[in-house]
Write an enzyme that holds these catalytic residues in place. Structure first.
Site, PDB file in Angstrom:
ATOM      1  N   LYS A 286      -8.282  -5.717  19.001  1.00  0.00           N
ATOM      2  CA  LYS A 286      -8.705  -4.419  19.532  1.00  0.00           C
ATOM      3  C   LYS A 286      -9.398  -3.589  18.458  1.00  0.00           C
ATOM      4  O   LYS A 286     -10.465  -3.003  18.683  1.00  0.00           O
ATOM      5  CB  LYS A 286      -7.487  -3.663  20.076  1.00  0.00           C
TER       6      LYS A 286
ATOM      7  N   LYS B  53      -9.109   4.323   9.544  1.00  0.00           N
ATOM      8  CA  LYS B  53      -8.301   3.151   9.919  1.00  0.00           C
ATOM      9  C   LYS B  53      -9.195   1.957  10.237  1.00  0.00           C
ATOM     10  O   LYS B  53      -8.853   0.805   9.930  1.00  0.00           O
ATOM     11  CB  LYS B  53      -7.424   3.483  11.131  1.00  0.00           C
TER      12      LYS B  53
ATOM     13  N   SER C 247      -3.767   3.494  16.957  1.00  0.00           N
ATOM     14  CA  SER C 247      -5.114   3.171  16.491  1.00  0.00           C
ATOM     15  C   SER C 247      -6.040   3.087  17.703  1.00  0.00           C
ATOM     16  O   SER C 247      -5.942   2.147  18.506  1.00  0.00           O
ATOM     17  CB  SER C 247      -5.126   1.832  15.739  1.00  0.00           C
TER      18      SER C 247
END
Length: 305
Positions: A252, A183, A107
């Site tokens: 993150k 995502k 990701s």
């Protein structure tokens, strides 16, 4: 479709998997169980040995991994780690890549995905699919992951049989970068859900009801969801091993959401608040703690005796 490939060995491609962490190890095991030839590489050798015992082939470097594979899957921590295994010493970019595909399950920022894809294509001709995953370690072990992908339609179909050995759903969302953007939308929902479920669970505990029965009581109602059924029992019982995901990873992703939101003039007040709560959780519990330990932020302090 995967069965058709295995019935015709000339159509079955050699696979490589780089990054044997919480997600990469069970995903690789599923490829091996499906009967595919898989070469593996990981920065720490200890994580590779059990997979070699299970039938995987050990690659000495990322370069060797791509040299011996038609399709290489990557699952590492962040964009810096992806950069290192591609363009670092003996990285993927150092091997001939024409006709080969790199599928990145990591990701990372959509802009980083597009940049890495362009640079790798220029370096050795390899194609790229950004394909971040959702479903956590449980989904990786059971093969129930949802994977959202960006790339060329033909490349997506080429890897589909292999991806569906590791996932239940594999959705082509658009060109390179689209998978990463999807995502981020997923992480808005999951990050906020973790924060909200931690709040609801703490309210139940503090008000004196059995919080462990919330999933049963709310099943079938508007509050029901996979996160409710999975997260709340783990929060209540303090089950954090193995972690569903690290606090640092969720933070993150939520920080990336904030960056893309700013660039697209998109208001994300709930995701921004969830990001700050996970930043507090990182300070209190540590970067490598299970993301569900966000629940512990609201625990009452014990008075000294």
């Amino acid at each position: 479709m995967a069965d058709d490939s295995k019935a015709n060995p000339q159509r079955v491609e050699k696979l490589g998997y780089l990054g044997q962490g919480l997600m990469g190890t069970p995903m690789t095991r599923r490829l091996l169980k499906a009967g595919y030839s898989v070469a593996v590489w990981n920065r720490s050798e200890g994580k590779v040995a059990p997979l070699v015992e299970a039938g995987a082939k050990r690659a000495v470097t990322p370069r060797d991994l791509l040299a011996s594979s038609d399709i290489v899957f990557i699952c590492v921590t962040d964009a810096a780690a992806v950069e290192e295994v591609i363009f670092g010493p003996e990285g993927l970019a150092a091997a001939p890549g024409a006709g080969k595909l790199v599928v990145d399950f990591s990701s990372i920022h959509p802009d980083a995905a597009r940049d890495l894809a362009r640079r790798l294509k220029d370096a050795n001709g390899a194609g790229w699919i950004d394909a971040p995953v959702s479903g956590g370690t449980k989904g990786a072990e059971e093969g129930t992951l949802a994977i959202m992908a960006g790339g060329e339609a033909g490349d997506i179909e080429r890897v589909r049989p292999y991806v569906l050995a590791m996932a239940r759903r594999f959705t082509h969302m658009g060109p390179i970068g689209a998978g990463q953007t999807t995502k981020l939308c997923n992480q808005v929902i999951v990050g906020c859900a973790m924060a909200v479920l931690a709040e609801a669970t703490r309210l139940a505990v503090n008000a004196g009801i059995d919080a462990d029965r919330l999933p049963e009581a709310l099943a079938g109602g508007f509050a029901d969801s996979i996160p409710l059924q999975l997260f709340v029992p783990r929060m209540v019982k303090g089950i954090h091993t193995p972690p569903l995901g690290h606090i640092a990873t969720m933070l993150k992703d939520l920080d990336t959401v904030a960056d893309v939101a700013q660039a697209t003039s998109t208001p994300v007040p709930m995701a921004a608040l969830a990001g700050q709560l996970f930043r507090l959780a990182k300070a209190a519990r540590g970067a490598d703690a299970d993301a569900l330990e966000i629940y512990k932020l609201s625990a009452a302090e014990r008075k000294a005796l």
